[in-house]
Design an enzyme around this catalytic site. Structure first.
Site, PDB file in Angstrom:
ATOM      1  N   ASP A 102       0.831  -1.208   0.000  1.00  0.00           N
ATOM      2  CA  ASP A 102       0.000   0.000   0.000  1.00  0.00           C
ATOM      3  C   ASP A 102       0.866   1.259   0.000  1.00  0.00           C
ATOM      4  O   ASP A 102       2.002   1.241   0.461  1.00  0.00           O
ATOM      5  CB  ASP A 102      -0.850   0.077   1.284  1.00  0.00           C
ATOM      6  CG  ASP A 102      -1.836  -1.043   1.387  1.00  0.00           C
ATOM      7  OD1 ASP A 102      -2.179  -1.636   0.350  1.00  0.00           O
ATOM      8  OD2 ASP A 102      -2.264  -1.309   2.525  1.00  0.00           O
ATOM      9  N   TYR A 103       0.255   2.336  -0.433  1.00  0.00           N
ATOM     10  CA  TYR A 103       0.860   3.668  -0.404  1.00  0.00           C
ATOM     11  C   TYR A 103       1.488   3.963   0.960  1.00  0.00           C
ATOM     12  O   TYR A 103       2.597   4.452   1.076  1.00  0.00           O
ATOM     13  CB  TYR A 103      -0.264   4.659  -0.697  1.00  0.00           C
ATOM     14  CG  TYR A 103       0.145   6.080  -0.940  1.00  0.00           C
ATOM     15  CD1 TYR A 103       0.952   6.406  -2.018  1.00  0.00           C
ATOM     16  CD2 TYR A 103      -0.302   7.102  -0.113  1.00  0.00           C
ATOM     17  CE1 TYR A 103       1.315   7.716  -2.256  1.00  0.00           C
ATOM     18  CE2 TYR A 103       0.041   8.416  -0.346  1.00  0.00           C
ATOM     19  CZ  TYR A 103       0.852   8.716  -1.427  1.00  0.00           C
ATOM     20  OH  TYR A 103       1.208  10.007  -1.659  1.00  0.00           O
TER      21      TYR A 103
END
Ligand code: URA
Length: 234
Positions: A102-103
């Site tokens: 994820d970011y």
């Protein structure tokens, strides 16, 4: 060599993506569209993908990257966010991430131009254990630990048993090591949410036996020959 494998081993994309390109009629062999992924590419055949002639098998490059916060696991981003491709931009080969972080997740990401390896490592049937260190809000009680170890419902999907260990319990938060072998979207965050602990930060520290170690955020290192062989044998 089968056409889908040929495209993947040329470092163009993963084998699954190659299947899609072939099915969609984006691949030509010696000038004619071929929609058969098992088509046998013979020595001397010319293969075009999206109108571009591709070369045969490329030198394979395998790196471990420490993904910092705020980078997207993608080769490009239409919203202009930083991408993991930028972290390896001084490597001439075009490297693709194996799986996703994820970011807001940091830590170990493997990148390679070996489409074959990417395919087998991310195939749901033989996904390797991935180990994360999560800092979560609240107390991770024994009851919550045993729920995570048994499997939890993360919205229509029950996770398989995870290995979980509390590394540190503070008054208002805990640091927990968790290993899972599936790779559902935001799985670790959802698993902790399911037992009542919100993830505050998440770092991947290992993929199978490949460890992040002391690699600094934003940096990469080449995998060793042993590490590469280990991944290929999984
Ligand atoms: N689980 C998550 O929730 N996020 C990741 O990036 C990886 C695993």
């Amino acid at each position: 060599m089968r056409l889908n494998k040929y495209i993947a081993s040329a470092g163009v994309c993963s084998r699954r993506k190659a299947d899609e390109l072939i099915a969609n009629g984006n691949v030509k062999v010696n000038g004619a569209v071929v929609r058969e992924m098992g088509f046998d590419v013979a020595p001397g055949d010319k293969v075009w993908v999206n109108g571009k002639l591709i070369e045969g098998e490329k030198d394979k490059v395998y790196v471990a990257v420490n993904k910092p916060l705020g980078y997207i696991t993608s080769m490009e981003d239409d919203k202009g966010r930083a991408t993991v491709a930028e972290l390896v931009s001084d490597i001439p080969e075009r490297l693709f991430p194996v799986g996703r972080l994820d970011y807001n997740t940091t830590g170990l990401l493997i990148m390679t131009n070996d489409g074959q390896l990417t395919y087998s490592l991310t195939h749901p049937k033989h996904e390797v254990d991935k180990t994360y260190v999560a800092t979560v809000a609240g107390v991770v009680s024994d009851r919550r630990l045993s729920q995570l170890r048994k499997g939890v419902d993360i919205g229509g999907f029950v996770t398989s048993p995870a290995k979980v260990k509390v590394l540190k319990q503070n008054p208002r938060s805990a640091v927990v090591e968790i290993s899972i072998h599936e790779g559902k979207n935001r799985q670790v965050r959802k698993m902790f949410a399911a037992v009542g602990n919100k993830v505050q930060s998440l770092e991947r520290v290992a993929i199978g036996e490949i460890r992040l170690g002391r690699l600094k955020p934003g940096h990469y290192r080449k995998l060793t020959r042993q590490e590469i062989n280990y991944l290929k044998e999984l």
